[in-house]
Design a protein around this motif. Structure first.
Motif, PDB file in Angstrom:
ATOM      1  N   SER A  90     -31.917  17.908  -9.053  1.00 12.42           N
ATOM      2  CA  SER A  90     -30.829  18.542  -8.308  1.00 12.42           C
ATOM      3  C   SER A  90     -31.251  19.100  -6.960  1.00 12.42           C
ATOM      4  O   SER A  90     -30.439  19.692  -6.263  1.00 12.42           O
ATOM      5  CB  SER A  90     -30.215  19.679  -9.164  1.00 12.42           C
ATOM      6  OG  SER A  90     -29.747  19.180 -10.394  1.00 12.42           O
ATOM      7  N   GLU A 124     -15.814  28.885 -11.562  1.00  7.25           N
ATOM      8  CA  GLU A 124     -16.171  27.933 -10.506  1.00  7.25           C
ATOM      9  C   GLU A 124     -15.665  28.411  -9.146  1.00  7.25           C
ATOM     10  O   GLU A 124     -16.358  28.265  -8.131  1.00  7.25           O
ATOM     11  CB  GLU A 124     -15.606  26.550 -10.826  1.00  7.25           C
ATOM     12  CG  GLU A 124     -15.985  25.510  -9.790  1.00  7.25           C
ATOM     13  CD  GLU A 124     -15.581  24.098 -10.164  1.00  7.25           C
ATOM     14  OE1 GLU A 124     -15.550  23.240  -9.260  1.00  7.25           O
ATOM     15  OE2 GLU A 124     -15.292  23.855 -11.358  1.00  7.25           O
ATOM     16  N   ASP A 144     -21.357  21.839  -3.200  1.00  2.00           N
ATOM     17  CA  ASP A 144     -20.935  21.154  -4.430  1.00  2.00           C
ATOM     18  C   ASP A 144     -22.105  21.015  -5.408  1.00  2.00           C
ATOM     19  O   ASP A 144     -21.940  21.229  -6.624  1.00  2.00           O
ATOM     20  CB  ASP A 144     -20.376  19.768  -4.110  1.00  2.00           C
ATOM     21  CG  ASP A 144     -19.011  19.824  -3.449  1.00  2.00           C
ATOM     22  OD1 ASP A 144     -18.370  20.896  -3.489  1.00  2.00           O
ATOM     23  OD2 ASP A 144     -18.580  18.791  -2.892  1.00  2.00           O
ATOM     24  N   GLU A 148     -22.454  22.705  -9.114  1.00  5.58           N
ATOM     25  CA  GLU A 148     -22.675  21.870 -10.296  1.00  5.58           C
ATOM     26  C   GLU A 148     -23.831  22.390 -11.139  1.00  5.58           C
ATOM     27  O   GLU A 148     -23.749  22.439 -12.370  1.00  5.58           O
ATOM     28  CB  GLU A 148     -22.942  20.428  -9.877  1.00  5.58           C
ATOM     29  CG  GLU A 148     -23.116  19.478 -11.062  1.00  5.58           C
ATOM     30  CD  GLU A 148     -23.353  18.038 -10.649  1.00  5.58           C
ATOM     31  OE1 GLU A 148     -23.406  17.168 -11.545  1.00  5.58           O
ATOM     32  OE2 GLU A 148     -23.490  17.780  -9.430  1.00  5.58           O
ATOM     33  N   ASN A 152     -23.573  23.664 -14.941  1.00  5.27           N
ATOM     34  CA  ASN A 152     -24.422  23.069 -15.985  1.00  5.27           C
ATOM     35  C   ASN A 152     -25.196  24.141 -16.745  1.00  5.27           C
ATOM     36  O   ASN A 152     -25.366  24.046 -17.973  1.00  5.27           O
ATOM     37  CB  ASN A 152     -25.393  22.065 -15.372  1.00  5.27           C
ATOM     38  CG  ASN A 152     -24.733  20.755 -15.007  1.00  5.27           C
ATOM     39  OD1 ASN A 152     -23.676  20.416 -15.539  1.00  5.27           O
ATOM     40  ND2 ASN A 152     -25.345  19.999 -14.103  1.00  5.27           N
TER      41      ASN A 152
END
Length: 281
Positions: A90, A124, A144, A148, A152
């Motif tokens: 990531s 979010e 973004d 994410e 997660n």
């Protein structure tokens, strides 16, 4: 056996330090023909540590007199430490990755947040507004990706049985991240989260005054099966501690905070009342 590469590395480094006992680093380094700094980094958990190669690890363990069976177990842990966690693709900072690895394997999480809603409890919308505010020059793709990762982390925690005990300053509730409507949504989400059986959530009110963590700031205590780690943040960098004295001090601070904080029922009432007020703005 652990399945988290971060925990495996931490376990390997800690066990290697125990195996050295009272031998000097120089003695061990000379015996297996490596630099003193190399042995030291093998014994260092976290981002400053280095995982030994399989051949080097075997030579080290043979020097310590371990049996072939014990050596095989260490090699298995080393293999786990070299595996990849979901977060490692990531593009996140290494220290943040270390924290995620430890958090994902924790069975108990205790955290104090003076200015923010804890990451595992953020909506979010709150996360996105937070990142846009703290990273104003970041592109949409970067934001973004960061969102994410946060989502997660929440999924991993929600699928586990880890107990989360969060104490949050009233300041975190009063800071309207993303505007009144979005913050009201965040507070309603907090109420729902706080009612889960594996969650204890308390607000530390302004009236608590000079509380135990006033000069410490945010911290998190992670309890794993065979490990306890403290995480603090300094200059946006995560620092990790497993020294028992430091752990005991922060555990004592946490216990003093929970005594000063509103009880969970009072906290839920306050959150509900505040969200209703925000909805009207």
């Amino acid at each position: 056996m652990t399945t988290s590469p971060t925990v495996a590395q931490w376990q390997l480094a800690t066990d290697l330090r125990k195996l050295r006992e009272d031998r000097k680093l120089g003695e061990v380094a000379k015996a297996i023909k490596v630099n003193i700094s190399t042995v030291s980094r093998w014994e260092t958990p976290g981002v400053e540590g280095v995982i030994p190669g399989p051949g080097s690890l075997e030579r080290l363990l043979e020097f310590y007199g371990l049996s072939p069976e014990a050596i095989e177990r260490f090699l298995h842990v080393r293999k786990e430490a070299r595996s990849s966690g979901w977060w490692q693709s990531s593009g996140i900072a290494e220290d943040y990755g270390t924290y995620i690895g430890l958090e994902s394997a924790a069975r108990r999480i205790r955290t104090f947040e003076p200015v923010l809603i804890p990451g595992l409890m953020q909506t979010e919308g709150y996360v996105r507004a937070l990142f846009k505010g703290t990273m104003p020059s970041a592109t949409t793709d970067v934001v973004d990706a960061a969102v994410e990762v946060r989502m997660n982390r929440q999924s991993v925690w929600q699928s586990s049985s880890a107990h989360m005990w969060a104490i949050v300053s009233e300041a975190a509730i009063r800071t309207t991240v993303g505007g009144p409507k979005l913050m009201a949504e965040q507070l309603r989400h907090l109420v729902q989260t706080a009612e889960q059986p594996n969650v204890t959530f308390q607000v530390l009110p302004f009236e608590a005054g000079a509380h135990a963590a006033l000069e410490i700031g945010a911290f998190t205590l992670l309890t794993l099966d065979a490990l306890e780690v403290l995480m603090t943040i300094t200059d946006n960098t995560s620092l990790f501690w497993d020294d028992q004295t430091v752990l005991n001090r922060h555990t004592e601070v946490f216990e003093r905070l929970l005594a000063d904080a509103w009880r969970p029922a009072q906290t839920i009432e306050f959150l509900s009342r505040t969200s209703e007020t925000l909805e009207k703005e």
